[in-house]
Each structure stands twice: as C-alpha cells, then as structure tokens.
Scaffold this motif. Sequence first.
Motif, PDB file in Angstrom:
ATOM      1  N   GLY A 293       0.787  -1.226   0.000  1.00  0.00           N
ATOM      2  CA  GLY A 293       0.000   0.000   0.000  1.00  0.00           C
ATOM      3  C   GLY A 293       0.816   1.272   0.000  1.00  0.00           C
ATOM      4  N   ASP A 294       2.127   1.149   0.247  1.00  0.00           N
ATOM      5  CA  ASP A 294       2.995   2.330   0.213  1.00  0.00           C
ATOM      6  C   ASP A 294       3.113   2.859  -1.219  1.00  0.00           C
ATOM      7  N   VAL A 306       2.886  -0.007  -3.982  1.00  0.00           N
ATOM      8  CA  VAL A 306       3.590  -1.230  -3.614  1.00  0.00           C
ATOM      9  C   VAL A 306       2.571  -2.313  -3.280  1.00  0.00           C
ATOM     10  N   GLY A 307       2.798  -3.511  -3.804  1.00  0.00           N
ATOM     11  CA  GLY A 307       1.958  -4.657  -3.491  1.00  0.00           C
ATOM     12  C   GLY A 307       2.682  -5.611  -2.554  1.00  0.00           C
ATOM     13  N   HIS A 334      11.705   5.292  -5.961  1.00  0.00           N
ATOM     14  CA  HIS A 334      11.760   4.995  -4.536  1.00  0.00           C
ATOM     15  C   HIS A 334      10.417   4.377  -4.144  1.00  0.00           C
ATOM     16  N   ALA A 335      10.469   3.463  -3.202  1.00  0.00           N
ATOM     17  CA  ALA A 335       9.257   2.791  -2.741  1.00  0.00           C
ATOM     18  C   ALA A 335       9.201   2.860  -1.224  1.00  0.00           C
ATOM     19  N   GLY A 336       8.019   3.187  -0.711  1.00  0.00           N
ATOM     20  CA  GLY A 336       7.852   3.239   0.736  1.00  0.00           C
ATOM     21  C   GLY A 336       7.260   4.554   1.196  1.00  0.00           C
ATOM     22  N   ALA A 337       7.044   4.631   2.493  1.00  0.00           N
ATOM     23  CA  ALA A 337       6.467   5.831   3.101  1.00  0.00           C
ATOM     24  C   ALA A 337       7.166   6.096   4.428  1.00  0.00           C
ATOM     25  N   GLU A 338       7.121   7.339   4.842  1.00  0.00           N
ATOM     26  CA  GLU A 338       7.675   7.752   6.144  1.00  0.00           C
ATOM     27  C   GLU A 338       9.136   7.351   6.253  1.00  0.00           C
ATOM     28  N   ASP A 339       9.489   6.523   7.236  1.00  0.00           N
ATOM     29  CA  ASP A 339      10.894   6.170   7.460  1.00  0.00           C
ATOM     30  C   ASP A 339      11.281   4.843   6.821  1.00  0.00           C
TER      31      ASP A 339
END
Length: 368
Positions: A293-294, A306-307, A334-339
């Motif tokens: 979900g990111d 992102v799955g 880039h993949a991801g969220a926050e830290d």
Amino acid sequence: MTDSPILDVPGAVPAPDGSPDQGVPWHFGDPFAEQRAAARKVAVVDRSHRELIAVTGPERLAWLHLVISQHVTELADGAGTEALVLDSQGRVDAHMVLAHLDETVWLDTEAGAHATGARGGRQSLLEYLESMVFWSKVELRDATAERAVLSLVGPDTDDLLTRTGLPAPAGPYAVAGAEGVIVRRMPVGVDLLVPRDSLTGWWDRLTSEGARPMGSWGYEALRVEAIRPRMELDTDDRTIPHEVGWVHVAAHVAKGCYRGQETVSKVHNVGRPPRRMLLLHLDGSPEVQPETGDPVLLGERTVGRVGSVARHHELGPIALALVKSSVPLDAELHAGAEDRVVQAAIDPDSVPEATPGLGREAARRLRG
C-alpha cells in the motif's frame, strides 16, 4: 477459520500479526533454505487457510459461465482454470482457482473473499454467488471444512507425487484425483485439495517422501519472483484485470454476459491499462522495507503502489507494484512511506507482453 494443525509440527513458526497468512506456518526456521529446496528439489506448503466453495448440479458450468469472467461452458472433467468476479466497472472483486472433477467444480479463494452485491454493498463471495443463482439448477456450499489446500513446488514434484501414489496431471490446470485427493497443476507447482480431516496425515506422508516443509514466507517469495498477483496485496479498489496480468489467464475477452465485461473488452481492444504490475528490485542495505500500500515515487511524484513485498533467497528484497504505464523502465524510483523509503529499480524482464502469459522464466523453472 481455526489455526492449522501443521502449526504444531516441530519448528513451525506462525505468521506475524496482521499477515494475510495467519493460521498457517510462516516458516520452519530457515526460510531461505526452504526456498532453495523448492527451487532445486521439492517443498510442501500449508495453504489450508484458503476458503473453498463447491458448485454442483446439472447446470453448474452454464451458470458459472454467466457470473464469472472465464469461459467455462465446456470446462472438461479433469480440467481447471482461474477466474474473477468483477464489479460493474470492470474492477476486480475476487479471484479464484477452479478444479472440475466428478461433477463438482471446486473454487478456492483467499480467506475472507468478497464481492460487490447488486445494491452496492459488500458480501462474502459465497453470499454473492448464492444471490446470483435464481432458477438455475445448481447447488453451492461452503466446502472449507471439507478440504484444505497443500501446494508442492519444485522440479521433483512429479516424482514425489508418484512415490505417494498420487497422479501427476499433465498440462496447465489439469486436474486428477486419487485417494480422495484432488491434484491440480498450477503455473507454479501443484495444488492438492486434501480432505481436511486428513491434512496432518498427508503432510506427514509428503514430508516423509522427501518434501521439505516450507512456510508462507518462502512461497510468497517464489510467487513474487514469478509475478503472480494476489488479491488485496497486489490489487486495490481500482484494479482492472489487464493491470495485473489476469486477462486471458482469468478473464476471457471475447465472451459476453458477465459483469464488467465491457471494460475488459474495451481496454483489451482499444487501449492500454493505466497501470501495469512490475517486479521491483529493492535496495537491501537499509534494515527497513516498504509495506503493501505504500507509494512508488518518481522524484516527488507518486507513480505507483507497492503490493507484495518479499525477501528472496537469490534476488534479495523484491516487490510487486502497480506502476503507471507511462513510467520509463529505467526510471530511478523509490518505494515506501515515512521512514521506510528505499531505492527501487524495475526488472525489465517483468514487463508484460502484449498477450499476457503465466509468469516469467521463474514460473517455468519452478513448475513442478
């Protein structure tokens, strides 16, 4: 669904809280060795948390043909396939795998599978299918308490089946039965639909004949490598079949008379989907990894979702992601969220062909 008895096997480690694979083993102490065994020999995976629905009656195929996305009016006894339930806009509600044997169609699907009802509310998949029966001569029942899914993965799968007295169906989705077990060939490995009250007995029998126990960690890593999507992880509320490679595999483009068919046909014939599912190689140097979900980012712009995220024994950290079709394949993402943001690169071999197949070379190599 209660926890699987295979969790009582020595060395079995349960999946962490929040995992879609809760209730079955996550690994058996060494998930990378389990993956290597699956790649080189054969491994067995407990997937007994999947739900099953049995469809019987003289009009079972004609009725199913009207309510699912696949062409099944002539699905032979001893054959299987994949299928979807779509909403009226052609978005994916549910994914299932079929096995037709001895006048029964067995549907197995994710735990908690649901569909959009005629009035827009959410129903369990069984409730939705029951609501569509009307006057057809079919009967449906929840068969989850009757049968459980075990999966075999690896090049020695057929030899193992022979040693245990089970048939080795030839060809994709071929189905056969023996000793009360339904055996179905899959793009990655073979599924066994065993009597649930014999689950532990069949697990012991398979492992005693040489199958290495493998948890969902390893199985998911091989699934991601083979670019096989999974509902709720690799789909969101906007996903259409073309985006995740389910056209031809689970959705027929020529047959009419199923909900969402107009979208399937239109996108197939006159345009490309807005997104496509790709394999991402993730930077493994940070301790953190993105989560399902990111966002996938190109600079400051969100270009994907992102799955499934997995740690593969050879490829390292990898993920499936729905990425806008306009994103260049060599883009620095880039993949991801926050830290938990990491660098990501698209695997060029994962780019879908004009006519989707059943996976990349990994799927062919791992087909048992």
